[in-house]
Design a protein around this motif. Structure first.
Motif, PDB file in Angstrom:
ATOM      1  N   SER A 118       0.751  -1.504   0.122  1.00  0.00           N
ATOM      2  CA  SER A 118      -0.253   0.221   0.155  1.00  0.00           C
ATOM      3  C   SER A 118       0.923   1.352  -0.101  1.00  0.00           C
ATOM      4  N   ALA A 119       0.432   2.414  -0.105  1.00  0.00           N
ATOM      5  CA  ALA A 119       0.322   3.470   0.228  1.00  0.00           C
ATOM      6  C   ALA A 119       1.052   4.291   1.334  1.00  0.00           C
ATOM      7  N   LEU A 120       2.364   5.157   1.483  1.00  0.00           N
ATOM      8  CA  LEU A 120       2.781   5.187   2.699  1.00  0.00           C
ATOM      9  C   LEU A 120       1.355   6.251   3.232  1.00  0.00           C
ATOM     10  N   PRO A 121       1.424   5.805   4.559  1.00  0.00           N
ATOM     11  CA  PRO A 121       0.518   6.618   5.420  1.00  0.00           C
ATOM     12  C   PRO A 121       0.456   7.612   5.789  1.00  0.00           C
ATOM     13  N   PRO A 122      -0.394   8.592   6.016  1.00  0.00           N
ATOM     14  CA  PRO A 122      -0.549  10.361   5.924  1.00  0.00           C
ATOM     15  C   PRO A 122       0.295  10.307   7.797  1.00  0.00           C
ATOM     16  N   ALA A 123       0.742   8.963   7.999  1.00  0.00           N
ATOM     17  CA  ALA A 123       1.329   9.475   9.163  1.00  0.00           C
ATOM     18  C   ALA A 123       2.826   9.845   8.814  1.00  0.00           C
ATOM     19  N   TYR A 124       3.011   8.344   7.916  1.00  0.00           N
ATOM     20  CA  TYR A 124       4.952   8.226   7.420  1.00  0.00           C
ATOM     21  C   TYR A 124       4.844  10.233   7.513  1.00  0.00           C
ATOM     22  N   PHE A 125       4.087  10.777   6.686  1.00  0.00           N
ATOM     23  CA  PHE A 125       4.358  12.457   5.282  1.00  0.00           C
ATOM     24  C   PHE A 125       4.741  12.828   6.753  1.00  0.00           C
ATOM     25  N   SER A 126       4.103  12.940   8.310  1.00  0.00           N
ATOM     26  CA  SER A 126       4.111  13.996   9.036  1.00  0.00           C
ATOM     27  C   SER A 126       5.087  13.478   9.782  1.00  0.00           C
ATOM     28  N   LEU A 127       5.584  12.699   9.461  1.00  0.00           N
ATOM     29  CA  LEU A 127       6.497  12.546  10.959  1.00  0.00           C
ATOM     30  C   LEU A 127       8.219  13.194  10.562  1.00  0.00           C
ATOM     31  N   TYR A 128       7.799  12.572   8.881  1.00  0.00           N
ATOM     32  CA  TYR A 128       8.648  13.000   8.014  1.00  0.00           C
ATOM     33  C   TYR A 128       9.374  14.459   7.863  1.00  0.00           C
ATOM     34  N   ARG A 129       7.813  15.024   7.827  1.00  0.00           N
ATOM     35  CA  ARG A 129       8.012  16.745   8.181  1.00  0.00           C
ATOM     36  C   ARG A 129       8.638  17.072   9.055  1.00  0.00           C
ATOM     37  N   ILE A 130       8.551  16.452  10.340  1.00  0.00           N
ATOM     38  CA  ILE A 130       9.228  16.734  11.861  1.00  0.00           C
ATOM     39  C   ILE A 130      10.763  16.649  11.562  1.00  0.00           C
ATOM     40  N   TRP A 131      11.117  15.440  10.891  1.00  0.00           N
ATOM     41  CA  TRP A 131      12.454  15.147  10.941  1.00  0.00           C
ATOM     42  C   TRP A 131      13.309  15.484   9.691  1.00  0.00           C
ATOM     43  N   PHE A 132      12.577  16.435   9.072  1.00  0.00           N
ATOM     44  CA  PHE A 132      13.527  17.071   8.291  1.00  0.00           C
ATOM     45  C   PHE A 132      13.831  18.476   8.963  1.00  0.00           C
ATOM     46  N   ALA A 133      12.867  19.034   9.660  1.00  0.00           N
ATOM     47  CA  ALA A 133      12.472  20.349  10.092  1.00  0.00           C
ATOM     48  C   ALA A 133      13.546  20.505  11.284  1.00  0.00           C
ATOM     49  N   PHE A 134      13.483  19.012  12.101  1.00  0.00           N
ATOM     50  CA  PHE A 134      14.433  19.265  13.151  1.00  0.00           C
ATOM     51  C   PHE A 134      15.879  18.737  12.496  1.00  0.00           C
ATOM     52  N   GLY A 135      16.337  18.706  11.792  1.00  0.00           N
ATOM     53  CA  GLY A 135      17.884  18.990  11.193  1.00  0.00           C
ATOM     54  C   GLY A 135      18.652  19.795  10.857  1.00  0.00           C
ATOM     55  N   PHE A 136      17.669  20.647  10.780  1.00  0.00           N
ATOM     56  CA  PHE A 136      17.878  22.537  10.540  1.00  0.00           C
ATOM     57  C   PHE A 136      18.851  23.085  11.342  1.00  0.00           C
ATOM     58  N   PRO A 137      18.198  23.029  13.100  1.00  0.00           N
ATOM     59  CA  PRO A 137      18.476  23.401  14.273  1.00  0.00           C
ATOM     60  C   PRO A 137      19.524  23.283  14.597  1.00  0.00           C
ATOM     61  N   ALA A 138      19.947  21.109  14.640  1.00  0.00           N
ATOM     62  CA  ALA A 138      21.308  19.982  14.983  1.00  0.00           C
ATOM     63  C   ALA A 138      22.094  20.748  13.866  1.00  0.00           C
ATOM     64  N   PHE A 139      22.203  20.313  12.481  1.00  0.00           N
ATOM     65  CA  PHE A 139      22.338  21.119  11.881  1.00  0.00           C
ATOM     66  C   PHE A 139      23.480  22.449  11.915  1.00  0.00           C
ATOM     67  N   PHE A 140      23.114  23.041  11.974  1.00  0.00           N
ATOM     68  CA  PHE A 140      23.332  24.688  12.391  1.00  0.00           C
ATOM     69  C   PHE A 140      24.119  24.651  13.828  1.00  0.00           C
ATOM     70  N   SER A 141      23.587  23.622  14.659  1.00  0.00           N
ATOM     71  CA  SER A 141      24.240  24.346  15.894  1.00  0.00           C
ATOM     72  C   SER A 141      25.800  23.297  16.472  1.00  0.00           C
ATOM     73  N   VAL A 142      25.291  22.148  15.085  1.00  0.00           N
ATOM     74  CA  VAL A 142      26.546  21.778  15.153  1.00  0.00           C
ATOM     75  C   VAL A 142      28.095  22.348  14.077  1.00  0.00           C
ATOM     76  N   ILE A 143      27.508  23.523  13.013  1.00  0.00           N
ATOM     77  CA  ILE A 143      28.376  24.282  12.120  1.00  0.00           C
ATOM     78  C   ILE A 143      28.868  25.433  12.870  1.00  0.00           C
ATOM     79  N   GLY A 144      27.475  25.689  14.314  1.00  0.00           N
ATOM     80  CA  GLY A 144      28.525  26.627  15.365  1.00  0.00           C
ATOM     81  C   GLY A 144      29.487  26.074  16.359  1.00  0.00           C
ATOM     82  N   ILE A 145      29.488  25.097  16.208  1.00  0.00           N
ATOM     83  CA  ILE A 145      30.723  24.223  17.619  1.00  0.00           C
ATOM     84  C   ILE A 145      31.920  24.370  16.805  1.00  0.00           C
TER      85      ILE A 145
END
Length: 158
Positions: A118-145
């Motif tokens: 079957s197709a990926l469920p809506p929950a997958y896409f909701s979680l993926y958006r959160i996963w994607f968004a959370f990467g930015f503060p972590a990435f820029f924090s590491v760059i800052g370090i």
């Protein structure tokens, strides 16, 4: 001589953290773009293993090597650039820990979709958006370090 080994271990740890994080992000995004549940499940499964083996190990060793290195050199952990680095390290961890759980859920949701053809469920896409968004503060924090560790600016925190 000990100081040089600690510095090498600290730099390798930082490289593993940054490199694994960037690689994981790249492969997850590329797999997600296919919308193929079987491919996403496979890549996410590999990502979970990589995070466990590489990222978690380096994340534990980084503060240890950093503390020992600072002690060896004679730096006070309350120096502004060190304290700010530690704060950014905590910020990185606060975004990374939920991402690990999200990656496991993304893998499981993709596996279930692949098994049921079957197709990926809506929950997958909701979680993926959160996963994607959370990467930015972590990435820029590491760059800052990285910037703080390389420049060691004089920062008065109090």
């Amino acid at each position: 001589m000990l100081e040089q080994w600690l510095l090498l271990a600290h730099v390798i740890g930082a490289t593993v953290l940054f490199g694994t994080g960037a690689g994981i992000a790249f492969f997850m995004v590329m797999a997600h773009r296919t919308r193929d549940p079987a491919l996403i499940a496979h890549v996410a499964g590999t990502v979970v293993i990589a995070d466990t083996i590489f990222t978690a190990t380096a994340a534990i060793l980084q503060p240890v090597t950093g503390y020992l290195l600072a002690r060896s050199i004679g730096w006070d952990l309350s120096e502004g650039w060190i304290a700010l680095s530690l704060l950014l390290y905590v910020v990185t961890g606060l975004f990374w820990l939920p991402v690990v759980w999200i990656q496991i859920r993304l893998r499981d949701l993709a596996r279930a979709a692949a098994v049921s053809a079957s197709a990926l469920p809506p929950a997958y896409f909701s979680l993926y958006r959160i996963w994607f968004a959370f990467g930015f503060p972590a990435f820029f924090s590491v760059i800052g370090i990285f910037w703080l560790m390389l420049t060691k600016p004089s920062i008065a925190l109090f």
